[in-house]
Write a protein that holds these residues in place. Structure first.
Motif, PDB file in Angstrom:
ATOM      1  N   THR A  33      -8.345  12.929  27.551  1.00 52.73           N
ATOM      2  CA  THR A  33      -7.901  13.701  26.396  1.00 52.73           C
ATOM      3  C   THR A  33      -8.675  15.011  26.345  1.00 52.73           C
ATOM      4  O   THR A  33      -9.917  15.005  26.363  1.00 52.73           O
ATOM      5  N   LEU A  34      -7.942  16.111  26.310  1.00 45.58           N
ATOM      6  CA  LEU A  34      -8.533  17.445  26.238  1.00 45.58           C
ATOM      7  C   LEU A  34      -8.421  17.936  24.798  1.00 45.58           C
ATOM      8  O   LEU A  34      -7.332  17.938  24.219  1.00 45.58           O
ATOM      9  N   ILE A  35      -9.531  18.359  24.248  1.00 46.52           N
ATOM     10  CA  ILE A  35      -9.607  18.730  22.836  1.00 46.52           C
ATOM     11  C   ILE A  35      -9.920  20.220  22.735  1.00 46.52           C
ATOM     12  O   ILE A  35     -10.961  20.674  23.228  1.00 46.52           O
ATOM     13  N   ASP A  36      -9.046  20.964  22.107  1.00 51.43           N
ATOM     14  CA  ASP A  36      -9.230  22.401  21.900  1.00 51.43           C
ATOM     15  C   ASP A  36      -9.217  22.663  20.398  1.00 51.43           C
ATOM     16  O   ASP A  36      -8.158  22.811  19.794  1.00 51.43           O
ATOM     17  N   THR A  37     -10.397  22.704  19.786  1.00 47.01           N
ATOM     18  CA  THR A  37     -10.448  22.871  18.339  1.00 47.01           C
ATOM     19  C   THR A  37     -10.278  24.330  17.920  1.00 47.01           C
ATOM     20  O   THR A  37     -10.063  24.600  16.736  1.00 47.01           O
ATOM     21  N   LEU A  95     -17.930  20.014  16.345  1.00 45.51           N
ATOM     22  CA  LEU A  95     -17.213  19.559  17.542  1.00 45.51           C
ATOM     23  C   LEU A  95     -17.749  18.244  18.088  1.00 45.51           C
ATOM     24  O   LEU A  95     -16.973  17.318  18.345  1.00 45.51           O
ATOM     25  N   PRO A  96     -19.067  18.106  18.328  1.00 48.56           N
ATOM     26  CA  PRO A  96     -19.544  16.814  18.823  1.00 48.56           C
ATOM     27  C   PRO A  96     -19.289  15.677  17.858  1.00 48.56           C
ATOM     28  O   PRO A  96     -19.172  14.526  18.264  1.00 48.56           O
ATOM     29  N   GLY A  97     -19.175  15.997  16.555  1.00 54.95           N
ATOM     30  CA  GLY A  97     -18.805  14.961  15.599  1.00 54.95           C
ATOM     31  C   GLY A  97     -17.413  14.442  15.850  1.00 54.95           C
ATOM     32  O   GLY A  97     -17.158  13.230  15.776  1.00 54.95           O
ATOM     33  N   ILE A  98     -16.487  15.349  16.174  1.00 58.22           N
ATOM     34  CA  ILE A  98     -15.108  14.956  16.482  1.00 58.22           C
ATOM     35  C   ILE A  98     -15.063  14.136  17.765  1.00 58.22           C
ATOM     36  O   ILE A  98     -14.515  13.029  17.807  1.00 58.22           O
ATOM     37  N   MET A 105     -15.262   8.829  20.835  1.00 60.76           N
ATOM     38  CA  MET A 105     -15.921   7.965  21.808  1.00 60.76           C
ATOM     39  C   MET A 105     -16.320   6.636  21.173  1.00 60.76           C
ATOM     40  O   MET A 105     -16.133   5.561  21.764  1.00 60.76           O
ATOM     41  N   ALA A 106     -16.872   6.699  19.963  1.00 60.38           N
ATOM     42  CA  ALA A 106     -17.250   5.473  19.261  1.00 60.38           C
ATOM     43  C   ALA A 106     -16.022   4.621  18.973  1.00 60.38           C
ATOM     44  O   ALA A 106     -16.053   3.384  19.100  1.00 60.38           O
ATOM     45  N   ASN A 107     -14.927   5.266  18.589  1.00 58.24           N
ATOM     46  CA  ASN A 107     -13.687   4.552  18.308  1.00 58.24           C
ATOM     47  C   ASN A 107     -13.192   3.818  19.553  1.00 58.24           C
ATOM     48  O   ASN A 107     -12.782   2.646  19.480  1.00 58.24           O
ATOM     49  N   LEU A 108     -13.246   4.484  20.700  1.00 56.72           N
ATOM     50  CA  LEU A 108     -12.817   3.845  21.944  1.00 56.72           C
ATOM     51  C   LEU A 108     -13.718   2.668  22.294  1.00 56.72           C
ATOM     52  O   LEU A 108     -13.239   1.610  22.728  1.00 56.72           O
ATOM     53  N   ALA A 109     -15.011   2.832  22.110  1.00 50.80           N
ATOM     54  CA  ALA A 109     -15.936   1.739  22.414  1.00 50.80           C
ATOM     55  C   ALA A 109     -15.641   0.523  21.535  1.00 50.80           C
ATOM     56  O   ALA A 109     -15.619  -0.617  22.020  1.00 50.80           O
ATOM     57  N   LEU A 110     -15.383   0.749  20.259  1.00 55.66           N
ATOM     58  CA  LEU A 110     -15.084  -0.357  19.354  1.00 55.66           C
ATOM     59  C   LEU A 110     -13.758  -1.027  19.702  1.00 55.66           C
ATOM     60  O   LEU A 110     -13.619  -2.252  19.589  1.00 55.66           O
ATOM     61  N   LYS A 111     -12.775  -0.241  20.132  1.00 56.04           N
ATOM     62  CA  LYS A 111     -11.504  -0.827  20.552  1.00 56.04           C
ATOM     63  C   LYS A 111     -11.690  -1.684  21.807  1.00 56.04           C
ATOM     64  O   LYS A 111     -11.096  -2.761  21.929  1.00 56.04           O
TER      65      LYS A 111
END
Length: 236
Positions: free
Chosen positions: A222-226, A195-198, A203-209
């Motif tokens: 964004t709410l994530i329910d795996t 889960l923290p990997g997802i 989060m990393a993707n947003l920072a890079l954008k």
């Protein structure tokens, strides 16, 4: 490293039309602080370092424990008992020696937070308690720093961008932290290792954008329910 080696290393990012050489230069010149080198911080640190973020700060006061290893993927069995910041520094050095790693082996508090945050352009908060999250949010607002927010528990997570180009912040969606400090957390209810990997990767993707000035959705969480594999966005 020669210019051709640098191009080869980051070519798969540079080939993206919206990024290109100019975007890679922005990544190289970026100064990002990751608060927490644990479950969320691990994938964030990994992907920002791999992407070539020029200056990467990591703040954590904790040591690696055996139970961390199911999810804190930048650490390993030899890291147990070692400070998370030192372990993170070793990981980053092996992955990308070009990254200027700034280790901050301190607990973030009222006395030091402004000095620490002021050195960076973007803050990524992977902390695991409400007190720190609200403190980081409030100081980012005060210092006009953009903030990538994430949280995890069990099978669920949340991701949002706060205080970016005039956007709203944590208190606009959750005005006050919970009064009950004994609320469930990963220590009591656990967290599935992937889960923290997802969430951290998001989060990393947003920072890079943000670094490369690509469009991002603001005033939205964004709410994530795996468990049920559902991803929901909520405007605020």
């Amino acid at each position: 490293m020669k210019n051709e080696d640098i191009f080869s290393r980051y070519s798969r990012q540079i080939f993206i039309e919206e990024i290109g050489l100019e975007g890679q230069r922005k990544i190289r010149n970026a100064k990002v602080l990751v608060i927490g080198a644990g479950g969320l911080g691990s994938p964030v640190i990994q992907y920002l370092a791999a992407a070539g973020v020029g200056t990467l700060g990591v703040a954590d006061f904790d040591e690696v424990e055996l139970h961390n290893l199911n999810r804190q993927i930048i650490h390993n069995e030899n890291s147990v008992g070692k400070s998370k910041v030192k372990s993170a520094a070793e990981f980053v050095k092996k992955l990308n020696h070009q990254v200027n790693f700034i280790g901050i082996e301190k607990k973030i508090d009222d006395e030091n937070i402004e000095e620490i945050i002021s050195q960076f352009d973007i803050i990524v908060d992977g902390s695991d308690n409400f007190k720190t999250r609200y403190l980081v949010n409030d100081v980012c607002v005060k210092l006009k720093k953009s903030l990538v927010y994430g949280s995890i528990l069990g099978f669920s997570g949340q991701v949002a961008i706060f205080n970016y180009n005039g956007s709203k912040n944590l208190r606009d969606i959750f005005p006050d932290p919970p009064f009950d400090e004994n609320l469930p957390d990963c220590d009591s209810l656990g967290v599935l290792g992937a889960l923290p990997g997802i969430v951290g990767s998001m989060m990393a993707n947003l920072a890079l954008k943000m670094i490369t000035d690509l469009p991002v959705q603001l005033n939205q969480i964004t709410l994530i329910d795996t468990s049920n594999w559902k991803f929901q966005t909520v405007d605020f």
